[in-house]
Design a protein around this motif. Sequence first.
Motif, PDB file in Angstrom:
ATOM      1  N   GLU A   1     -17.746   0.184  36.104  1.00 43.62           N
ATOM      2  CA  GLU A   1     -17.790   1.590  35.722  1.00 43.62           C
ATOM      3  C   GLU A   1     -19.157   1.937  35.131  1.00 43.62           C
ATOM      4  OE1 GLU A   1     -14.646   2.693  33.116  1.00 43.62           O
ATOM      5  OE2 GLU A   1     -13.047   2.160  34.536  1.00 43.62           O
ATOM      6  N   ILE A   2     -19.569   3.178  35.349  1.00 43.21           N
ATOM      7  CA  ILE A   2     -20.765   3.713  34.707  1.00 43.21           C
ATOM      8  C   ILE A   2     -20.378   5.049  34.067  1.00 43.21           C
ATOM      9  CG2 ILE A   2     -22.309   2.614  36.373  1.00 43.21           C
ATOM     10  CD1 ILE A   2     -22.712   5.413  37.630  1.00 43.21           C
ATOM     11  N   GLU A   3     -21.284   5.614  33.289  1.00 41.47           N
ATOM     12  CA  GLU A   3     -21.058   6.955  32.742  1.00 41.47           C
ATOM     13  C   GLU A   3     -21.408   7.963  33.839  1.00 41.47           C
ATOM     14  OE1 GLU A   3     -22.033   7.470  28.288  1.00 41.47           O
ATOM     15  OE2 GLU A   3     -23.503   6.022  29.011  1.00 41.47           O
ATOM     16  N   LYS A   4     -20.424   8.244  34.677  1.00 42.91           N
ATOM     17  CA  LYS A   4     -20.681   9.023  35.892  1.00 42.91           C
ATOM     18  C   LYS A   4     -21.248  10.406  35.602  1.00 42.91           C
ATOM     19  CE  LYS A   4     -16.476   8.354  37.575  1.00 42.91           C
ATOM     20  NZ  LYS A   4     -16.005   7.269  36.699  1.00 42.91           N
ATOM     21  N   GLU A   5     -20.818  11.030  34.507  1.00 44.36           N
ATOM     22  CA  GLU A   5     -21.311  12.368  34.203  1.00 44.36           C
ATOM     23  C   GLU A   5     -22.804  12.366  33.876  1.00 44.36           C
ATOM     24  OE1 GLU A   5     -19.748  10.541  30.380  1.00 44.36           O
ATOM     25  OE2 GLU A   5     -19.089  10.699  32.490  1.00 44.36           O
ATOM     26  N   ARG A   6     -23.359  11.176  33.602  1.00 44.81           N
ATOM     27  CA  ARG A   6     -24.801  11.075  33.337  1.00 44.81           C
ATOM     28  C   ARG A   6     -25.581  10.647  34.575  1.00 44.81           C
ATOM     29  NH1 ARG A   6     -25.503  11.749  27.944  1.00 44.81           N
ATOM     30  NH2 ARG A   6     -23.664  11.370  26.634  1.00 44.81           N
ATOM     31  N   PHE A   7     -24.873  10.301  35.636  1.00 46.75           N
ATOM     32  CA  PHE A   7     -25.524   9.999  36.912  1.00 46.75           C
ATOM     33  C   PHE A   7     -25.602  11.293  37.725  1.00 46.75           C
ATOM     34  CE2 PHE A   7     -26.132   8.046  41.092  1.00 46.75           C
ATOM     35  CZ  PHE A   7     -26.950   6.975  40.802  1.00 46.75           C
ATOM     36  N   VAL A   8     -26.098  12.320  37.070  1.00 44.30           N
ATOM     37  CA  VAL A   8     -26.130  13.681  37.637  1.00 44.30           C
ATOM     38  C   VAL A   8     -27.414  14.346  37.157  1.00 44.30           C
ATOM     39  CG1 VAL A   8     -25.018  15.947  37.586  1.00 44.30           C
ATOM     40  CG2 VAL A   8     -23.610  13.887  37.688  1.00 44.30           C
ATOM     41  N   ALA A   9     -28.000  15.161  38.018  1.00 45.98           N
ATOM     42  CA  ALA A   9     -29.147  15.989  37.612  1.00 45.98           C
ATOM     43  C   ALA A   9     -28.674  17.445  37.545  1.00 45.98           C
ATOM     44  CB  ALA A   9     -30.305  15.817  38.576  1.00 45.98           C
ATOM     45  N   GLY A  10     -28.642  18.128  38.686  1.00 50.00           N
ATOM     46  CA  GLY A  10     -28.089  19.474  38.696  1.00 50.00           C
ATOM     47  C   GLY A  10     -26.580  19.451  38.750  1.00 50.00           C
ATOM     48  N   LEU A  11     -25.953  20.476  38.166  1.00 51.07           N
ATOM     49  CA  LEU A  11     -24.497  20.535  38.155  1.00 51.07           C
ATOM     50  C   LEU A  11     -24.011  21.979  38.126  1.00 51.07           C
ATOM     51  CD1 LEU A  11     -23.269  21.294  35.042  1.00 51.07           C
ATOM     52  CD2 LEU A  11     -24.428  19.138  34.568  1.00 51.07           C
ATOM     53  N   ILE A  12     -22.745  22.134  38.462  1.00 51.40           N
ATOM     54  CA  ILE A  12     -22.055  23.413  38.296  1.00 51.40           C
ATOM     55  C   ILE A  12     -20.775  23.119  37.534  1.00 51.40           C
ATOM     56  CG2 ILE A  12     -20.987  25.392  39.422  1.00 51.40           C
ATOM     57  CD1 ILE A  12     -22.678  24.751  41.907  1.00 51.40           C
ATOM     58  N   ASP A  13     -20.612  23.737  36.367  1.00 55.35           N
ATOM     59  CA  ASP A  13     -19.369  23.600  35.617  1.00 55.35           C
ATOM     60  C   ASP A  13     -18.803  24.983  35.334  1.00 55.35           C
ATOM     61  OD1 ASP A  13     -20.887  24.585  33.506  1.00 55.35           O
ATOM     62  OD2 ASP A  13     -20.932  22.698  32.387  1.00 55.35           O
ATOM     63  N   SER A  14     -17.857  25.071  34.424  1.00 58.39           N
ATOM     64  CA  SER A  14     -17.190  26.351  34.175  1.00 58.39           C
ATOM     65  C   SER A  14     -18.130  27.398  33.598  1.00 58.39           C
ATOM     66  CB  SER A  14     -16.001  26.147  33.230  1.00 58.39           C
ATOM     67  OG  SER A  14     -16.429  25.586  31.996  1.00 58.39           O
TER      68      SER A  14
END
Length: 264
Positions: free
Chosen positions: A54-67
Motif C-alpha cells: 500500500e501507498i498513500e494513494k491520495e498523495r500519488f496525485v498532482a491535479g485533482l477534482i473533488d467536491s
Amino acid sequence: MKAQITLTPAEAKRLIARALLLHPQIQRALKSGVIVLNLGSTNAYLAEELLGREIEKERFVAGLIDSNGTCVVPKSERISSLVLREGRVIDENPEGLTRIMGPDDVFVKGANAVDTSGAAWVMLASETGGTLGHVLGTLMARGVPILVPVGLEKYVPARLDTAATKAGIHQIELSTGSAVGLIPLPGEIFSEIEAFKLMGDVEVYIIGAGGIGGGEGSYTFMLEGGESVVKDIFDRVEKIRGEKNLGSVRGSCGSCIYTCPERK
C-alpha cells in the motif's frame, strides 16, 4: 455464461490496475525495459500493484477534482512518480529519463476525459503544461508506448477538440477551482472494458451508469463468455469489492501558485 457486475469508481481503478499487470507492454518492460508511472489517481492503484504494498494513494496525485472543484496537490505533499527499470524501483527524474526511452519501455499517464471520438484529454493547471507538457514531444518523437488507464467515469458525451481551443488558464474568468487548459493525450486507452477483456475471452456490455448511496459514478456491466472464464473474472471482482474512495489533499489557498478566477 453471463454475469452482471457493478463497479464504483474506486473498484474500477483497482480492476484496471490489476488487469494492467497482464498487459504485454507492462510485462515486457518489467523484464527488460523501463516503466514510468506518472502521478494520477488510477496510477496510484497501479503503483500499489507493481510494488506489492500500500501507498498513500491520495498523495500519488498532482491535479485533482473533488467536491470543491479543480485543484492541485502541493509539490511538498506529493509522492514522487514511480520509475522501474527491469522491475526494480530506481531514483530517476521521469522528465530526464524520457530522453533515452524507446519502444521497449512504457510511459503510463491517466486522463481527465475521454471523448466521443475516443481521444483522451488531460487538464493542465501549470503555466508550462506540467510533466506532460515537458515530455510528450520527446515520447512521441522516440516512439515510446503510452498507456492511458482511465475509468469510464471520465467519459464525456462530446468531442473536446473545439473546447480545447477555447479553454486555458488565462481564458477563464470565473472558476470553481484552478483554471485549466486541455491537451490531447495519444496512447492506448485502457478502461474497465479493456481490463475485463484482458482478463479473459469475454464480450463486455455496458448496461447502466450512475448510482446513489456511495454508488455515484458507478458503471454496470454484463459479461458473456465461457463459464469458467466468466466465473474466474467474477471471483476476481469479488476480491476488490468495497474498495474505498480516495480522499483529496489540498494545500493553503494563500500560498497556492495556481490560478483560481473567482467571483469578486
